[in-house]
Motif scaffolding. Sequence first.
Motif, PDB file in Angstrom:
ATOM      1  N   TYR A  60      -5.264 -17.121 102.911  1.00  0.00           N
ATOM      2  CA  TYR A  60      -5.427 -15.993 102.105  1.00  0.00           C
ATOM      3  C   TYR A  60      -6.171 -15.917 100.561  1.00  0.00           C
ATOM      4  CZ  TYR A  60      -3.943 -11.586  99.474  1.00  0.00           C
ATOM      5  OH  TYR A  60      -4.162 -10.252  98.932  1.00  0.00           O
ATOM      6  N   GLU A  61      -5.464 -17.327  99.881  1.00  0.00           N
ATOM      7  CA  GLU A  61      -6.438 -17.570  98.644  1.00  0.00           C
ATOM      8  C   GLU A  61      -7.917 -17.684  98.784  1.00  0.00           C
ATOM      9  OE1 GLU A  61      -3.774 -18.930  99.902  1.00  0.00           O
ATOM     10  OE2 GLU A  61      -1.976 -18.107  98.562  1.00  0.00           O
ATOM     11  N   LEU A  62      -8.322 -18.136  99.860  1.00  0.00           N
ATOM     12  CA  LEU A  62      -9.687 -18.775 100.272  1.00  0.00           C
ATOM     13  C   LEU A  62     -10.643 -17.614 100.553  1.00  0.00           C
ATOM     14  CD1 LEU A  62      -9.112 -22.141 101.798  1.00  0.00           C
ATOM     15  CD2 LEU A  62      -9.296 -21.568  99.410  1.00  0.00           C
ATOM     16  N   LEU A  63      -9.967 -16.348 101.064  1.00  0.00           N
ATOM     17  CA  LEU A  63     -10.976 -15.426 101.629  1.00  0.00           C
ATOM     18  C   LEU A  63     -11.754 -14.850 100.353  1.00  0.00           C
ATOM     19  CD1 LEU A  63      -8.314 -13.773 103.670  1.00  0.00           C
ATOM     20  CD2 LEU A  63     -10.224 -14.813 104.651  1.00  0.00           C
ATOM     21  N   ASP A  64     -12.764 -14.139 100.912  1.00  0.00           N
ATOM     22  CA  ASP A  64     -13.780 -13.557  99.982  1.00  0.00           C
ATOM     23  C   ASP A  64     -13.768 -12.052 100.176  1.00  0.00           C
ATOM     24  OD1 ASP A  64     -15.884 -12.359  98.544  1.00  0.00           O
ATOM     25  OD2 ASP A  64     -17.451 -14.182  98.687  1.00  0.00           O
ATOM     26  N   PHE A  65     -12.625 -11.329  99.507  1.00  0.00           N
ATOM     27  CA  PHE A  65     -12.553 -10.097  99.673  1.00  0.00           C
ATOM     28  C   PHE A  65     -13.453  -9.119  99.471  1.00  0.00           C
ATOM     29  CE2 PHE A  65      -8.047 -11.742  99.746  1.00  0.00           C
ATOM     30  CZ  PHE A  65      -7.678 -11.223 100.999  1.00  0.00           C
ATOM     31  N   ASP A  66     -14.228  -9.499  98.152  1.00  0.00           N
ATOM     32  CA  ASP A  66     -15.270  -8.640  97.758  1.00  0.00           C
ATOM     33  C   ASP A  66     -16.395  -8.505  98.774  1.00  0.00           C
ATOM     34  OD1 ASP A  66     -13.786  -8.141  95.399  1.00  0.00           O
ATOM     35  OD2 ASP A  66     -14.786  -9.765  94.367  1.00  0.00           O
ATOM     36  N   ALA A  67     -16.721  -9.728  99.404  1.00  0.00           N
ATOM     37  CA  ALA A  67     -17.678  -9.864 100.223  1.00  0.00           C
ATOM     38  C   ALA A  67     -17.330  -8.696 101.548  1.00  0.00           C
ATOM     39  CB  ALA A  67     -18.040 -10.998 101.196  1.00  0.00           C
ATOM     40  N   ALA A  68     -15.983  -8.833 102.041  1.00  0.00           N
ATOM     41  CA  ALA A  68     -15.794  -8.154 103.063  1.00  0.00           C
ATOM     42  C   ALA A  68     -15.716  -6.692 102.823  1.00  0.00           C
ATOM     43  CB  ALA A  68     -14.220  -8.516 103.837  1.00  0.00           C
ATOM     44  N   LEU A  69     -15.260  -6.300 101.620  1.00  0.00           N
ATOM     45  CA  LEU A  69     -15.082  -4.622 101.143  1.00  0.00           C
ATOM     46  C   LEU A  69     -16.671  -4.262 101.145  1.00  0.00           C
ATOM     47  CD1 LEU A  69     -12.226  -5.122  98.846  1.00  0.00           C
ATOM     48  CD2 LEU A  69     -12.149  -4.060 100.981  1.00  0.00           C
ATOM     49  N   ALA A  70     -17.413  -5.222 100.929  1.00  0.00           N
ATOM     50  CA  ALA A  70     -18.912  -4.647 100.788  1.00  0.00           C
ATOM     51  C   ALA A  70     -19.537  -4.464 102.017  1.00  0.00           C
ATOM     52  CB  ALA A  70     -19.793  -5.567  99.511  1.00  0.00           C
ATOM     53  N   ASN A  71     -19.265  -5.347 102.984  1.00  0.00           N
ATOM     54  CA  ASN A  71     -19.755  -5.310 104.368  1.00  0.00           C
ATOM     55  C   ASN A  71     -18.974  -4.890 105.424  1.00  0.00           C
ATOM     56  OD1 ASN A  71     -21.333  -5.794 106.450  1.00  0.00           O
ATOM     57  ND2 ASN A  71     -21.536  -8.251 106.290  1.00  0.00           N
ATOM     58  N   SER A  72     -18.817  -3.749 105.976  1.00  0.00           N
ATOM     59  CA  SER A  72     -17.890  -3.154 106.850  1.00  0.00           C
ATOM     60  C   SER A  72     -18.277  -3.524 108.253  1.00  0.00           C
ATOM     61  CB  SER A  72     -17.969  -1.786 106.773  1.00  0.00           C
ATOM     62  OG  SER A  72     -19.253  -1.109 107.286  1.00  0.00           O
ATOM     63  N   SER A  73     -19.335  -4.453 108.468  1.00  0.00           N
ATOM     64  CA  SER A  73     -19.498  -4.928 109.637  1.00  0.00           C
ATOM     65  C   SER A  73     -18.992  -6.525 109.873  1.00  0.00           C
ATOM     66  CB  SER A  73     -20.940  -5.150 110.015  1.00  0.00           C
ATOM     67  OG  SER A  73     -21.691  -5.894 109.148  1.00  0.00           O
ATOM     68  N   ARG A  99       1.785   0.434 118.797  1.00  0.00           N
ATOM     69  CA  ARG A  99       1.782   1.548 117.689  1.00  0.00           C
ATOM     70  C   ARG A  99       0.211   1.796 117.604  1.00  0.00           C
ATOM     71  NH1 ARG A  99       6.176   4.619 115.387  1.00  0.00           N
ATOM     72  NH2 ARG A  99       6.868   3.546 117.415  1.00  0.00           N
ATOM     73  N   ASP A 100      -0.553   2.961 117.720  1.00  0.00           N
ATOM     74  CA  ASP A 100      -1.566   3.539 117.364  1.00  0.00           C
ATOM     75  C   ASP A 100      -1.750   4.614 116.287  1.00  0.00           C
ATOM     76  OD1 ASP A 100      -4.505   3.588 117.445  1.00  0.00           O
ATOM     77  OD2 ASP A 100      -4.739   4.032 119.444  1.00  0.00           O
ATOM     78  N   LEU A 101      -1.744   4.241 115.174  1.00  0.00           N
ATOM     79  CA  LEU A 101      -2.059   5.342 114.012  1.00  0.00           C
ATOM     80  C   LEU A 101      -3.458   5.446 113.608  1.00  0.00           C
ATOM     81  CD1 LEU A 101       0.670   3.829 111.803  1.00  0.00           C
ATOM     82  CD2 LEU A 101       0.982   5.930 113.539  1.00  0.00           C
ATOM     83  N   GLN A 102      -3.665   6.737 113.055  1.00  0.00           N
ATOM     84  CA  GLN A 102      -5.118   7.010 112.537  1.00  0.00           C
ATOM     85  C   GLN A 102      -4.760   7.188 111.163  1.00  0.00           C
ATOM     86  OE1 GLN A 102      -8.126   6.662 114.167  1.00  0.00           O
ATOM     87  NE2 GLN A 102      -6.703   5.905 115.936  1.00  0.00           N
ATOM     88  N   THR A 103      -4.597   6.139 110.400  1.00  0.00           N
ATOM     89  CA  THR A 103      -4.330   6.216 108.837  1.00  0.00           C
ATOM     90  C   THR A 103      -5.764   5.963 108.184  1.00  0.00           C
ATOM     91  OG1 THR A 103      -3.763   4.073 108.766  1.00  0.00           O
ATOM     92  CG2 THR A 103      -2.063   5.755 109.141  1.00  0.00           C
ATOM     93  N   ARG A 104      -5.959   6.520 107.047  1.00  0.00           N
ATOM     94  CA  ARG A 104      -7.209   6.216 106.329  1.00  0.00           C
ATOM     95  C   ARG A 104      -6.960   4.936 105.503  1.00  0.00           C
ATOM     96  NH1 ARG A 104      -9.523  10.135 101.560  1.00  0.00           N
ATOM     97  NH2 ARG A 104     -11.483   8.733 101.235  1.00  0.00           N
ATOM     98  N   GLY A 105      -8.103   4.110 105.724  1.00  0.00           N
ATOM     99  CA  GLY A 105      -8.310   2.813 104.918  1.00  0.00           C
ATOM    100  C   GLY A 105      -8.411   3.305 103.333  1.00  0.00           C
ATOM    101  N   ALA A 106      -7.564   2.358 102.735  1.00  0.00           N
ATOM    102  CA  ALA A 106      -7.269   2.766 101.144  1.00  0.00           C
ATOM    103  C   ALA A 106      -8.674   2.636 100.367  1.00  0.00           C
ATOM    104  CB  ALA A 106      -6.225   2.128 100.776  1.00  0.00           C
ATOM    105  N   TRP A 107      -9.344   1.649 100.998  1.00  0.00           N
ATOM    106  CA  TRP A 107     -10.719   1.096 100.260  1.00  0.00           C
ATOM    107  C   TRP A 107     -11.927   2.055 100.381  1.00  0.00           C
ATOM    108  CZ3 TRP A 107     -10.356  -2.651  96.417  1.00  0.00           C
ATOM    109  CH2 TRP A 107      -9.037  -3.296  96.533  1.00  0.00           C
TER     110      TRP A 107
END
Length: 402
Positions: A45-58, A394-402
Amino acid sequence: MSLKVYLDYQDPYVEPKIKSAIQRYYPSSQFVSDGKDADLQWAQYELLDFDAALANSSSLLCSYVIRKALIRKQYLWHSVLSYTTKHPDSILKKVIPETFTLELDYAEFLDDALMESYELRQELEMNEARPANERDWYILKPSMCDRAQGIRLFSTIDELQAIFDSFDEESEDEENTEENDSTGNKKLGKIVINQIRNFIAQKYIKAPLLLNNKKFHIRAYVVAFGSLKVYVNKEMLCLFAQNDYVKPTSDTNVLLSHLTNTCIQEAGRSHSVQAFWDSEVPNKDDIFKKILLVVGEVFEAAAVTQSLHFQTLDNAFEIFGVDLLISSDQTVSLLEVNAYPDFRQTGDQLSGVIERLFLSVMKTIVCPFFQTHGHETITTSEDKNEENTLVLCRDLQTRGAW
């Protein structure tokens, strides 16, 4: 176009299995040194680049950013409480032990905490008038700790006070946290109350199902994806306490009869884990169906009632370790949800469980995700015939918070 993968799990038992699963479907994968330009990030977890993933939905992450509503005990209880208030017929009403919250900085403030949690105080006071063998017992758990740290049993206010007093005494001695005792078992780790602050006290399940006179719990590997699909890995584990079961007491010497955390069982650890479907648990098919219902409901509860503390992402998945207890009457109770579970507890003998889990994650989640973004998957006849161990619950259709 080769798949760029940032893989840094920092576990010699786990990482080769993840890499093998990735290369099974993407043999020309390019492994990169960070997550900035990676298509797939599968790391601690501490090594993940969340900013990069949030900027690139692919791109795809192996963890959600925020999921406290599931993995912190106090937040999990609030998720369940909020959900069952709105859905009184939910199965969660029956599968979560009665739970109370305590908040304190030092042992001397326990009385104030019990004034806030007055229902727990009342139950403990009623216990005082009962013979020891007729009392209700409770299990204390620090909200943020894992590896059995701070878990204790109690039935009266005096016993609970003694527990917190012992924590304060231990915090003054900085030497003994990870030493082994004379039997080779890990000593139960100390905690510092004012660093934890939040605790839960749950009514202890009186009649757990025993196998060979040992208490056990079920570890189910659960995979959540996107916003939100939830899968249970059919290959589950039974994790056994080290010592034969005895009636609960406040004596910490009996905790190894009640705690089924394998991390405190360095001696003879391989005997503490068994494949669920090879075990002597009765009515396994019915138990598995109940587990599907419980897991699906608790993830839905977190997603719909605690969206601030469980923020789903369309381009993320995560493997959780969900712990459940079976009572002698076949009731399934939810104990806790763990992020980044300890896969090593499976051991070498059952390592195929983890290998097949990662392959199923690739087949069910990773490959379909990247196929929609132009990455071709290499699929052999062996892959097509191989059983997918993930079962959708379970299969929900919730909206991602970001």
